[in-house]
Every structure is written in C-alpha cells, then in structure tokens.
Design a protein around this motif. Structure first.
Motif, short mmCIF file in Angstrom:
data_model
loop_
_atom_site.label_atom_id
_atom_site.label_comp_id
_atom_site.label_asym_id
_atom_site.label_seq_id
_atom_site.Cartn_x
_atom_site.Cartn_y
_atom_site.Cartn_z
N TYR A 193 0.85 -1.20 0.00
CA TYR A 193 0.00 0.00 0.00
C TYR A 193 0.88 1.25 0.00
O TYR A 193 1.98 1.23 0.57
CB TYR A 193 -0.86 -0.04 1.27
N ALA A 194 0.42 2.30 -0.61
CA ALA A 194 1.17 3.57 -0.63
C ALA A 194 0.85 4.35 0.65
O ALA A 194 -0.01 5.23 0.67
CB ALA A 194 0.80 4.38 -1.86
N PHE A 195 1.55 4.02 1.73
CA PHE A 195 1.35 4.74 2.99
C PHE A 195 1.80 6.18 2.83
O PHE A 195 2.79 6.46 2.15
CB PHE A 195 2.17 4.08 4.12
N LYS A 196 1.07 7.09 3.45
CA LYS A 196 1.40 8.52 3.37
C LYS A 196 2.35 8.87 4.52
O LYS A 196 1.96 8.76 5.69
CB LYS A 196 0.12 9.35 3.46
N SER A 197 3.54 9.30 4.20
CA SER A 197 4.52 9.63 5.24
C SER A 197 4.04 10.77 6.14
O SER A 197 4.45 10.85 7.29
CB SER A 197 5.88 9.96 4.62
N SER A 198 3.14 11.60 5.64
CA SER A 198 2.61 12.70 6.45
C SER A 198 1.76 12.18 7.61
O SER A 198 1.52 12.89 8.58
CB SER A 198 1.79 13.66 5.58
N LYS A 199 1.33 10.91 7.53
CA LYS A 199 0.50 10.33 8.59
C LYS A 199 1.31 9.49 9.58
O LYS A 199 0.74 8.91 10.50
CB LYS A 199 -0.61 9.46 7.97
N TYR A 200 2.62 9.41 9.39
CA TYR A 200 3.45 8.62 10.30
C TYR A 200 3.35 9.17 11.72
O TYR A 200 3.25 10.39 11.93
CB TYR A 200 4.92 8.63 9.88
N VAL A 201 3.36 8.25 12.69
CA VAL A 201 3.29 8.60 14.11
C VAL A 201 4.42 7.90 14.85
O VAL A 201 5.16 7.11 14.27
CB VAL A 201 1.91 8.21 14.71
N ASP A 202 4.55 8.19 16.15
CA ASP A 202 5.64 7.60 16.94
C ASP A 202 5.41 6.14 17.31
O ASP A 202 6.36 5.41 17.59
CB ASP A 202 5.86 8.42 18.23
N ASP A 203 4.16 5.72 17.34
CA ASP A 203 3.85 4.34 17.72
C ASP A 203 2.54 3.95 17.06
O ASP A 203 1.69 4.79 16.80
CB ASP A 203 3.73 4.23 19.24
N GLY A 204 2.38 2.68 16.76
CA GLY A 204 1.14 2.23 16.13
C GLY A 204 1.39 1.00 15.30
O GLY A 204 2.03 0.04 15.75
N ILE A 205 0.93 1.02 14.05
CA ILE A 205 1.10 -0.11 13.13
C ILE A 205 2.40 0.11 12.37
O ILE A 205 2.56 1.11 11.67
CB ILE A 205 -0.09 -0.19 12.15
N ARG A 206 3.33 -0.82 12.53
CA ARG A 206 4.62 -0.68 11.86
C ARG A 206 4.44 -0.77 10.34
O ARG A 206 3.72 -1.62 9.84
CB ARG A 206 5.58 -1.78 12.32
N VAL A 207 5.09 0.14 9.63
CA VAL A 207 5.07 0.13 8.17
C VAL A 207 6.32 -0.62 7.70
O VAL A 207 7.44 -0.20 7.97
CB VAL A 207 5.06 1.57 7.60
N ILE A 208 6.12 -1.76 7.03
CA ILE A 208 7.25 -2.57 6.54
C ILE A 208 7.67 -2.01 5.19
O ILE A 208 6.98 -2.18 4.18
CB ILE A 208 6.87 -4.06 6.44
N ARG A 209 8.82 -1.35 5.20
CA ARG A 209 9.36 -0.70 4.00
C ARG A 209 10.52 -1.51 3.43
O ARG A 209 11.03 -2.42 4.06
CB ARG A 209 9.84 0.71 4.36
N ILE A 210 10.96 -1.14 2.24
CA ILE A 210 12.08 -1.82 1.59
C ILE A 210 13.29 -1.87 2.51
O ILE A 210 13.94 -2.90 2.64
CB ILE A 210 12.45 -1.11 0.26
#
Length: 196
Positions: free
Chosen positions: A28-45
């Motif tokens: 999924y194209a996660f929006k970096s502007s929505k990143y937070v300090d804790d929550g659902i980990r985004v698995i990136r390259i």
C-alpha cells in the motif's frame, strides 16, 4: 551447489511456480505525512535485510487507520521481500514485528499448506535466488522486480516431512553460524582493545 540444493539432491520433488503454492501480495502507498511515533509498523524496503528484519528507523501508522489498511496487514511468519533496489531480499516476520502493514514495493509471500514457511524462507534466502531476481529486474538506476516474475519463479516442493527435516538442519546450521559469528566478533573486539 548450496546446502539446500545438497539436501534436496536425490529427493523426489515437484517443481511449481511460487504463485501456485503461495499468495503474493503487493503493498500500500502509505502517506509519510501520517506517520506517528507508535502504532502499526510500516514494513518498507529498508526494513527487509538479507534474511532478517531491520530494527532501525522504524515508521508507524496510526492504529485508527486499521480499517483503511486492513487488506495490507501482515501476519506472524509472513515472508516479506524487497521489490525495488536490493531486489530479492527476504525476511520472515515475527510476533515482535506486529502489528505491521505492507508498504508499496514490498511483497508479502504467504505460503499455502503445500509448503512450509521456513522451507520457503530458506529457499528464497539463497544467493542464487537473489542473483535470479536481480537478473530479471528492470530499470537503470534502481532495479524493480515484478510480482508477475516472482509468481512464475519455479520452486521445488518435496513432501512436508522432507521439508521439515531440511528446515531442522538449516535452522540448526543458521544458529551455529550466528553463535560462531558472535564469538568471533567478541574475540576480534577483545584483540583490538588489547592492541590499543
């Protein structure tokens, strides 16, 4: 011939395209502007290293977004693979990596009941697979691997009992290698201090 190929030598196997024995998902194209300090980990390259998950520079998505990204949520023991850059690197998700969502240009490989996840992990973690992935990726500056190519990649499927036996051997070998590496690193550090 690598260790896994030696263990398969003389064993009856059926060769199948990976897409026939595993579900392959795109991210999924996660929006970096929505990143937070804790929550659902985004698995990136960058999180997918050779045979393991990185714990550096983690990014998280808000837990409230779970419904929006439900289709991209990962499970324990899912395999993840880089599709861009260092293509073909594979890692296995552990419980500590969750909850996690699959970012774009990372694939999730979720085996069916015909193949053990650890067997598939060991098969895809071989140098030969990475070489094939790089050779079949496209792009000049940055390589891009297609999930269509990945789905058609032929893998050997021995019986589940043989797969389990091979996994036991390779997991033991991996543990011994890790222990020896740790011992040698400690010894090298001690020698450097001694020489200083």
């Amino acid at each position: 011939m690598n260790y896994l190929e030696k263990l398969l030598d003389g064993v009856e196997v059926e060769w199948k395209p990976l897409g026939k024995v595993a579900l392959i998902l795109n991210g999924y194209a996660f929006k970096s502007s929505k990143y937070v300090d804790d929550g659902i980990r985004v698995i990136r390259i960058s999180d997918v290293q050779k045979g393991k998950m990185s714990d550096k520079d983690l990014k998280f998505y808000p837990r409230e977004s779970e419904n929006e990204i439900k289709r991209y949520l990962l499970r324990q023991n899912d395999l993840v693979m880089s599709l861009t850059g260092y293509v073909g690197r594979v890692a296995m998700l552990s419980k500590s990596d969750l909850p996690a969502g699959l970012n774009q240009r990372v694939a999730c490989i979720r085996p069916s009941n015909k193949v053990l996840t650890r067997f598939l992990f060991h098969y895809l973690d071989r140098h030969e697979f990475e070489t094939d992935a790089i050779a079949n990726a496209v792009g000049g500056g940055q390589k891009n691997m297609s999930t269509v190519w990945l789905s058609s990649y032929q893998i050997p499927i021995p019986t589940l009992a043989i797969q389990q036996k091979i996994v036991g051997i390779l997991d033991t070998f991996s543990e011994l290698t890790a222990e020896l590496t740790a011992e040698l690193t400690a010894e090298l550090t001690a020698r450097k201090k001694q020489y200083e």
